[in-house]
Motif scaffolding. Sequence first.
Motif, PDB file in Angstrom:
ATOM      1  N   UNK A   2       0.838  -1.202   0.000  1.00 17.23           N
ATOM      2  CA  UNK A   2       0.000   0.000   0.000  1.00 17.23           C
ATOM      3  C   UNK A   2       0.875   1.254   0.000  1.00 17.23           C
ATOM      4  N   UNK A   3       1.898   1.273   0.837  1.00 17.39           N
ATOM      5  CA  UNK A   3       2.793   2.433   0.894  1.00 17.39           C
ATOM      6  C   UNK A   3       3.550   2.610  -0.421  1.00 17.39           C
ATOM      7  N   UNK A   4       3.987   1.511  -1.025  1.00 15.18           N
ATOM      8  CA  UNK A   4       4.691   1.593  -2.297  1.00 15.18           C
ATOM      9  C   UNK A   4       3.780   2.167  -3.380  1.00 15.18           C
ATOM     10  N   UNK A   5       2.505   1.752  -3.394  1.00 17.49           N
ATOM     11  CA  UNK A   5       1.551   2.280  -4.377  1.00 17.49           C
ATOM     12  C   UNK A   5       1.328   3.772  -4.155  1.00 17.49           C
ATOM     13  N   UNK A   6       1.252   4.194  -2.897  1.00 21.60           N
ATOM     14  CA  UNK A   6       1.071   5.621  -2.609  1.00 21.60           C
ATOM     15  C   UNK A   6       2.286   6.432  -3.053  1.00 21.60           C
ATOM     16  N   UNK A   7       3.487   5.904  -2.833  1.00 18.78           N
ATOM     17  CA  UNK A   7       4.705   6.607  -3.252  1.00 18.78           C
ATOM     18  C   UNK A   7       4.744   6.718  -4.773  1.00 18.78           C
ATOM     19  N   UNK A   8       4.428   5.637  -5.461  1.00 17.20           N
ATOM     20  CA  UNK A   8       4.411   5.684  -6.927  1.00 17.20           C
ATOM     21  C   UNK A   8       3.372   6.675  -7.436  1.00 17.20           C
ATOM     22  N   UNK A   9       2.237   6.738  -6.780  1.00 19.87           N
ATOM     23  CA  UNK A   9       1.198   7.693  -7.177  1.00 19.87           C
ATOM     24  C   UNK A   9       1.689   9.121  -6.962  1.00 19.87           C
ATOM     25  N   UNK A  10       2.356   9.375  -5.853  1.00 21.47           N
ATOM     26  CA  UNK A  10       2.885  10.716  -5.587  1.00 21.47           C
ATOM     27  C   UNK A  10       3.977  11.085  -6.591  1.00 21.47           C
ATOM     28  N   UNK A  11       4.783  10.128  -6.983  1.00 23.65           N
ATOM     29  CA  UNK A  11       5.840  10.412  -7.948  1.00 23.65           C
ATOM     30  C   UNK A  11       5.280  10.694  -9.334  1.00 23.65           C
TER      31      UNK A  11
END
Length: 132
Positions: A103-112
């Motif tokens: 979940x955190x990895x998906x959020x980071x990718x979305x922010x990037x």
Amino acid sequence: MILIISGLVFGLAVLGLILVLLLRRQLREKYATLWLLIGIAFLVLALFPELLLGLSAALGVAVPSNLLFALAIVLLIGVALHLSWELSHAEDEVRRVAEDVAILRAEVEQLRSTPSPGAPGESDPGAQNPAE
């Protein structure tokens, strides 16, 4: 007499090994407690073999070594059950942590992938163009 000496040596070796593993932090205290109790029981039975004779007579076991083997089997089944329980909890924890990381990895990718407002070279859709 040789059985008593060998029992004492083995019991002391088990206790020494447990203490070394504890001091090196290779064995956790919750597991060491059980093994220390087993080592102490082994020493007591090595010093006083008549305790095993009396216990086997009280329980109706004809051969004292059979009682010792039966107790060892019960102990090993208990250890295996406890370790299976610990493994189940560890697997649940690993699964939960893996889900959190995903979940955190998906959020980071979305922010990037989303352009940030005011980034150089990018136009802000709400900003006025000064050339107009």
